[in-house]
Design an enzyme around this catalytic site. Structure first.
Site, PDB file in Angstrom:
ATOM      1  CD  GLU A  81      41.090  42.347  36.410  1.00 18.30           C
ATOM      2  OE1 GLU A  81      41.160  42.254  35.179  1.00 18.30           O
ATOM      3  OE2 GLU A  81      40.265  41.709  37.088  1.00 18.30           O
ATOM      4  CE1 TYR A 102      40.390  45.279  34.115  1.00 14.39           C
ATOM      5  CE2 TYR A 102      42.357  46.258  33.137  1.00 14.39           C
ATOM      6  CZ  TYR A 102      41.648  45.138  33.550  1.00 14.39           C
ATOM      7  OH  TYR A 102      42.199  43.902  33.386  1.00 14.39           O
TER       8      TYR A 102
END
Lengths: 297, 385
Positions: free
Chosen positions: B198, B110
């Site tokens: 992101e 992530y």
């Protein structure tokens, strides 16, 4: 006494000749605020509202000894206007402008923090705020003056009109305000609740403080912590946004519940645990403060 | 403003962050075969392009090993109404589908950059537990999350990128590529004025790192610096919300029955709360703004009354810059244009309040007035029943 502003404050207005700045500067002058001049690049040498206009803040400070700047410059240029004030040695920068990019504010705030570390005390209020008023002495902002009354309650808020609501209720209870400060509804503010609470705690003219927070961020939690450890005066807290859904920005860029943080419940809990009196119903601000203060007398 | 996955990936690719082989976005099945060809020899991934997480679980992402599987998948997804855990009970119509080549994944990470309000700087958030929602990870396994602050002017320093790579257990053979990706993502955040950039997951594959999914959110306040985006339609807004924005109103539709018109965002939120305390539910958030005029007030009324769920309207104005008499005239002007079929409760306070109240009382329209907010909310809730 009061905090931030008093009758001796010397104000320079940035973006002085614009429409909103003219309207609100007039109201500030009528209130008795000491606006000593204004800045509009390219209009230096002219006179506006019977006050001198300068091309730069630096020149304005040199000629007028201004120590407060009030900023009405449009958002794309507002961050630079704040930096110009800091560079010119202004001690208090109040930025009314709404819509400044958050990255711009991050850069500005880092300059201010660095200046403070280097021993140049400069404080910023806002952006996206109604400004500061010390009733009976000085108004630097866009708030309606007539609802205020000199007194001993300090009020600090992330919202504009909600501040007026609180001020009006406090005044109608026969109490007044020492100083009222809108710190603004943006994610990064020049001053946070704790910065202002610290000033109110030290101010002999302030007897109790009303703090109006809202969902988003963690400034209210930090304030709870500060209250518990370092505050002796009564603090009344209001948190709005209980009925706001997560993930939607409620007008203020800062008022958004992201990833489960910044919720109403968490903030109320933090305040209660720290011993802050939390007011649930907005209509009860004035009466709650009045009741608590008569009891303590 | 939220960007779609493919828009985010175009920005990644422009900054040399590796993305899967792209077949591009298709809007109809006739475009499929060319898209598959562009995306390589298969397998392929067919992905619904909507602004919500959790697309996979809701059936909006499908893996296709053959061309006919790809056709089935595209047929199902194009035009479907996708309801995920992030769409708040409403479905989003899928109008665009992204076709990509598949990847063989060894490990998922992530990676995101967001604004850290307290640190007054963007922050890189990274974890070796990719694919998992970061909110859940933050609660269940906070020790797995690594952070590095980004300088808002110069970006992420090399040493901080290296520190991140090694703390995530990324081997020396992949560290350089990871550092390039994380530094680029931090730079994208700065250059595009993001509130979020992101990559989730960032996959380690047999060909190195690849950004399998991406999400970019642009700070609305900074759109003046990005003219190419400010012309783009904001996909997150409903038709009514977009109309409101055009009129200078801040409006968000909610699911209650009491329409609100308030000046100031804080007071608008406070009004919604007071309605809830009185036992009702707000139908919307609406801030008419500090520079409201009669026309804007009329427009606000029009929008509120468009919502069929609205059973009563509450106007709460604390006049500062906005004057109560102007608001009162605006209400009357609006009532001439739109037919009011539900009760109207008005609470005016502040600048020119007496003039405002007089205008309303002299007009021959049924308006319920209130002195304070609590009373106004109770009257509105009562009238809505």
């Amino acid at each position: 006494m009061s905090i931030l502003l008093n009758k001796d404050s010397r104000i320079v207005v940035q973006g002085f000749t614009g429409g909103a700045a003219t309207f609100h500067s007039k109201a500030c002058l009528e209130y008795g605020s000491n606006i000593v001049g204004g800045v509009t690049p390219g209009r230096g040498g002219s006179v506006h509202l019977d006050r001198p206009v300068f091309n730069t803040v630096c020149e304005a400070v040199k000629k007028t000894s201004a120590d407060v700047s009030l900023i009405f410059v449009p958002a794309p240029f507002a961050a630079d206007a704040v930096l110009e004030s800091v560079d010119a040695g202004i001690a208090l920068v109040i930025c009314i402008t709404e819509g400044i990019p958050v990255l711009d504010m991050a850069r500005v705030k880092r300059v201010i923090l660095a200046a403070n570390r280097a021993g140049n005390p400069v404080r910023m209020i806002g952006p996206n705020c109604p400004g500061v008023i010390t009733p009976g002495q000085c108004k630097a902002g866009i708030m309606p003056a007539f609802i205020h009354k000199p007194g001993r309650i300090g009020i600090v808020s992330r919202s504009g009109t909600l501040t007026y609501e609180a001020v009006d209720q406090v005044t109608k209870q026969g109490l007044g305000q020492s100083t009222v400060i809108g710190i603004g509804g943006d994610p990064i503010a020049g001053s946070n609740f704790t910065d202002i609470l610290e000033l109110f705690e030290k101010d002999p003219a302030t007897e109790a403080v009303v703090m109006i927070g809202e969902i988003g961020g963690s400034a209210e939690e930090a304030a709870a912590c500060f209250f518990k450890e370092r505050m002796s005066k009564p603090l009344f807290g209001v948190i709005t946004g209980k009925s706001a859904p997560a993930g939607r920005r409620m007008g203020h860029a800062g008022a958004i519940i992201e990833g489960g943080s910044g919720t109403h419940a968490a903030k109320v809990k933090a305040l209660r645990e720290a011993g802050v009196t939390v007011i649930e119903n907005l209509s009860d601000i004035g009466s709650t403060v009045a009741k608590a203060l008569t009891k303590s007398l | 403003m939220k960007l779609l996955e493919y828009e985010s990936k175009e920005i990644f690719a422009a900054h040399r962050i590796p993305v899967p082989p792209s077949g591009g976005v298709i809007r109809s099945l006739t475009q499929l075969s060319a898209a598959l060809k562009r995306a390589g020899s298969g397998p392929w991934v067919v992905k619904a392009q909507v602004l919500a997480g959790g697309r996979g679980k809701a059936g909006g992402i499908k893996l296709a090993k053959t061309r006919s599987e790809a056709k089935d998948a595209a047929q199902k997804i194009l035009g479907m109404t996708l309801a995920t855990h992030q769409t708040h009970g409403q479905g989003l119509k899928v109008r665009e589908v992204l076709i990509e080549g598949g990847a063989s994944i060894e490990q998922e990470f992530y990676l995101a950059v967001a604004m850290d309000r307290q640190a007054v700087a963007p922050v890189v958030i990274a974890s070796a537990e990719g694919g998992m929602e970061i909110e859940r990870l933050a609660v269940e396994k906070p020790e797995a999350i690594r952070r590095e602050l980004v300088d808002p002017s110069t970006g992420l320093p090399d040493y901080a990128a290296r520190r991140l790579a090694f703390s995530l257990g990324i081997g020396a053979q992949h560290a350089a590529q990871f550092c390039h990706i994380v530094k680029s993502l931090a730079w994208i955040f700065i250059e595009h004025d993001c509130s979020l950039a992101e990559i989730n997951p960032l996959a380690l594959t047999d060909r190195g790192f690849v950004a399998l999914d991406g999400k970019i959110v642009i700070d609305d306040n900074a759109l003046f610096r990005h003219p190419e985006l400010s012309k783009r339609k904001d996909l997150e807004l409903t038709a009514v919300e977009a109309q409101a924005k055009k009129a200078g109103l801040s409006y968000i539709a909610l699911d209650g029955t009491i329409g609100c018109m308030v000046n100031g965002a804080g007071l608008a939120m406070g009004t919604m709360d007071t309605i809830s305390l009185a036992g009702g539910k707000p139908a919307n958030f609406l801030d008419v703004g500090g520079s409201a005029d009669e026309a804007r007030v009329a427009k606000a009324f029009e929008l509120i009354l468009k919502d069929a769920k609205v059973k009563a309207v509450l106007v709460n104005i604390f006049g500062g810059i906005v004057k109560c008499d102007m608001i009162a005239s605006g209400i009357l002007a609006a009532l001439k244009k739109v037919k009011m079929t539900v009760p109207l409760v008005v609470r005016l306070q502040g600048t020119n309040v007496d003039k405002g109240r007089e205008i309303l009382s002299q007009a021959k329209v049924p308006i319920i007035t209130a002195e304070d907010l609590s009373e106004a909310a109770q009257k509105a809730v009562g009238a809505s029943r």
